[in-house]
Structure formats: C-alpha cells, structure tokens
Design a protein around this motif. Structure first.
Motif, mmCIF file in Angstrom:
data_model
loop_
_atom_site.group_PDB
_atom_site.id
_atom_site.type_symbol
_atom_site.label_atom_id
_atom_site.label_comp_id
_atom_site.label_asym_id
_atom_site.label_seq_id
_atom_site.Cartn_x
_atom_site.Cartn_y
_atom_site.Cartn_z
ATOM 1 N N THR A 233 0.832 -1.206 0.000
ATOM 2 C CA THR A 233 0.000 0.000 0.000
ATOM 3 C C THR A 233 0.865 1.254 0.000
ATOM 4 O OG1 THR A 233 -1.786 -1.146 1.145
ATOM 5 C CG2 THR A 233 -1.783 1.270 1.270
ATOM 6 N N ARG A 234 1.856 1.298 0.884
ATOM 7 C CA ARG A 234 2.724 2.472 0.976
ATOM 8 C C ARG A 234 3.557 2.650 -0.288
ATOM 9 N NH1 ARG A 234 3.069 7.360 2.062
ATOM 10 N NH2 ARG A 234 5.009 8.114 2.942
ATOM 11 N N THR A 235 4.063 1.560 -0.835
ATOM 12 C CA THR A 235 4.863 1.624 -2.062
ATOM 13 C C THR A 235 4.015 2.133 -3.222
ATOM 14 O OG1 THR A 235 6.261 -0.181 -1.289
ATOM 15 C CG2 THR A 235 6.304 0.280 -3.645
ATOM 16 N N ARG A 236 2.792 1.652 -3.323
ATOM 17 C CA ARG A 236 1.884 2.099 -4.386
ATOM 18 C C ARG A 236 1.609 3.597 -4.256
ATOM 19 N NH1 ARG A 236 -1.615 -1.678 -3.807
ATOM 20 N NH2 ARG A 236 -0.606 -2.969 -5.360
ATOM 21 N N GLU A 237 1.327 4.060 -3.027
ATOM 22 C CA GLU A 237 1.066 5.484 -2.804
ATOM 23 C C GLU A 237 2.258 6.340 -3.233
ATOM 24 O OE1 GLU A 237 0.356 5.649 1.392
ATOM 25 O OE2 GLU A 237 -1.711 4.931 1.215
ATOM 26 N N LEU A 238 3.440 5.953 -2.785
ATOM 27 C CA LEU A 238 4.646 6.725 -3.108
ATOM 28 C C LEU A 238 4.955 6.694 -4.600
ATOM 29 C CD1 LEU A 238 6.825 5.634 -0.078
ATOM 30 C CD2 LEU A 238 5.934 7.939 -0.507
ATOM 31 N N ALA A 239 4.796 5.541 -5.216
ATOM 32 C CA ALA A 239 5.099 5.404 -6.646
ATOM 33 C C ALA A 239 4.122 6.221 -7.492
ATOM 34 C CB ALA A 239 5.083 3.930 -7.049
ATOM 35 N N LEU A 240 2.847 6.181 -7.161
ATOM 36 C CA LEU A 240 1.860 6.955 -7.919
ATOM 37 C C LEU A 240 2.081 8.451 -7.761
ATOM 38 C CD1 LEU A 240 -1.363 4.834 -7.310
ATOM 39 C CD2 LEU A 240 -0.062 5.060 -9.450
ATOM 40 N N ALA A 241 2.565 8.865 -6.596
ATOM 41 C CA ALA A 241 2.863 10.279 -6.350
ATOM 42 C C ALA A 241 4.247 10.650 -6.882
ATOM 43 C CB ALA A 241 2.785 10.575 -4.857
ATOM 44 N N ARG A 242 4.945 9.666 -7.452
ATOM 45 C CA ARG A 242 6.310 9.843 -7.983
ATOM 46 C C ARG A 242 7.264 10.333 -6.895
ATOM 47 N NH1 ARG A 242 4.335 6.751 -11.414
ATOM 48 N NH2 ARG A 242 4.215 7.300 -13.614
ATOM 49 N N LYS A 243 7.018 9.877 -5.670
ATOM 50 C CA LYS A 243 7.905 10.206 -4.544
ATOM 51 C C LYS A 243 8.857 9.032 -4.323
ATOM 52 C CE LYS A 243 6.413 12.765 -1.243
ATOM 53 N NZ LYS A 243 5.764 13.139 0.026
ATOM 54 N N VAL A 244 9.658 8.776 -5.325
ATOM 55 C CA VAL A 244 10.608 7.667 -5.308
ATOM 56 C C VAL A 244 11.995 8.227 -5.567
ATOM 57 C CG1 VAL A 244 11.253 5.481 -6.388
ATOM 58 C CG2 VAL A 244 8.837 6.090 -6.180
ATOM 59 N N LEU A 245 12.923 7.873 -4.728
ATOM 60 C CA LEU A 245 14.310 8.289 -4.896
ATOM 61 C C LEU A 245 15.106 7.108 -5.420
ATOM 62 C CD1 LEU A 245 14.784 10.174 -1.510
ATOM 63 C CD2 LEU A 245 14.171 11.132 -3.735
ATOM 64 N N PHE A 246 15.904 7.319 -6.445
ATOM 65 C CA PHE A 246 16.706 6.252 -7.041
ATOM 66 C C PHE A 246 18.173 6.469 -6.724
ATOM 67 C CE2 PHE A 246 12.853 6.427 -9.461
ATOM 68 C CZ PHE A 246 12.554 5.104 -9.722
ATOM 69 N N THR A 247 18.825 5.425 -6.270
ATOM 70 C CA THR A 247 20.273 5.506 -6.083
ATOM 71 C C THR A 247 20.926 5.553 -7.463
ATOM 72 O OG1 THR A 247 20.570 3.117 -6.098
ATOM 73 C CG2 THR A 247 20.156 4.157 -3.946
ATOM 74 N N LEU A 248 22.157 6.010 -7.510
ATOM 75 C CA LEU A 248 22.895 6.021 -8.772
ATOM 76 C C LEU A 248 22.983 4.604 -9.335
ATOM 77 C CD1 LEU A 248 24.503 7.502 -10.910
ATOM 78 C CD2 LEU A 248 26.532 7.285 -9.455
#
Length: 107
Positions: A10-25
């Motif tokens: 649920t939390r991952t879906r919320e963050l991903a849909l809001a594009r609140k995802v940080l990617f490491t190099l």
C-alpha cells in the motif's frame, strides 16, 4: 500473506503513484542497462503495480538495521529483481534482471 506485506504494498503504491521515489545512482544505472531500457517513470509504474505474488520476502539491512523488501515482478517476459527500503520516500536500492540472488526471507 505476511502481515507486513499488505502495508508495504500500500505504501509503495502510494509513493510510486505520487512519484515520490528516490533512485540511487546504482539503481539508475541498472534501469538504463536493462534490455528494454526503463526510465524512472517506468520504474515507478512497476513499483505501483507490485503484488503479493511478486514478493520474494524481506531482509534486515546490515548497514542500517532497516527492512529491505525484495520483489521479483515479471515485465515483458523478463523477471526483474527489485529491492528497496521504505522511508518517507521509497528508496530503490536495486532494479535489474533477476540473476538468482538469494536472501533471507522473513515471512
């Protein structure tokens, strides 16, 4: 289904849909090196669509003591290996084709 899994999905879906995802190099490089070349938007779509069936468990980070979640979704006929930690934002640690990595699963 383990109790923690529904909350993580649920939390991952919320963050991903809001594009609140940080990617490491490292994760950015892995995305670019995939046979079909994903970008961060594509990766967010994959994260938003993870399911309980994609879960490969979780393990405790030796560096931080946090839970690291492992998923192996199928995308365009390719089994991916996606590993991340959920903080305020979803932090993607690895995102590449599955190479048979093993880990400690906690159900």
């Amino acid at each position: 289904m383990p109790r923690w899994l529904r909350t993580v999905l649920t939390r991952t879906r919320e963050l991903a849909l809001a594009r609140k995802v940080l990617f490491t190099l490292k994760a950015r490089r892995e995305l670019a090196s995939l046979e079909f070349g994903l970008d961060e938007q594509d990766a967010c779509d994959v994260l938003a669509n993870l399911s309980a069936e994609d879960s490969a468990g979780r393990l405790e980070s030796s560096a931080t003591g946090e839970w690291v979640y492992v998923f192996k979704p199928l995308l365009a006929g390719t089994l991916l290996y996606v590993k991340f930690i959920v903080r305020n934002d979803c932090i993607v640690v690895s995102f590449h084709e599955d190479e048979g990595e093993t880990h400690e699963e906690d159900a």
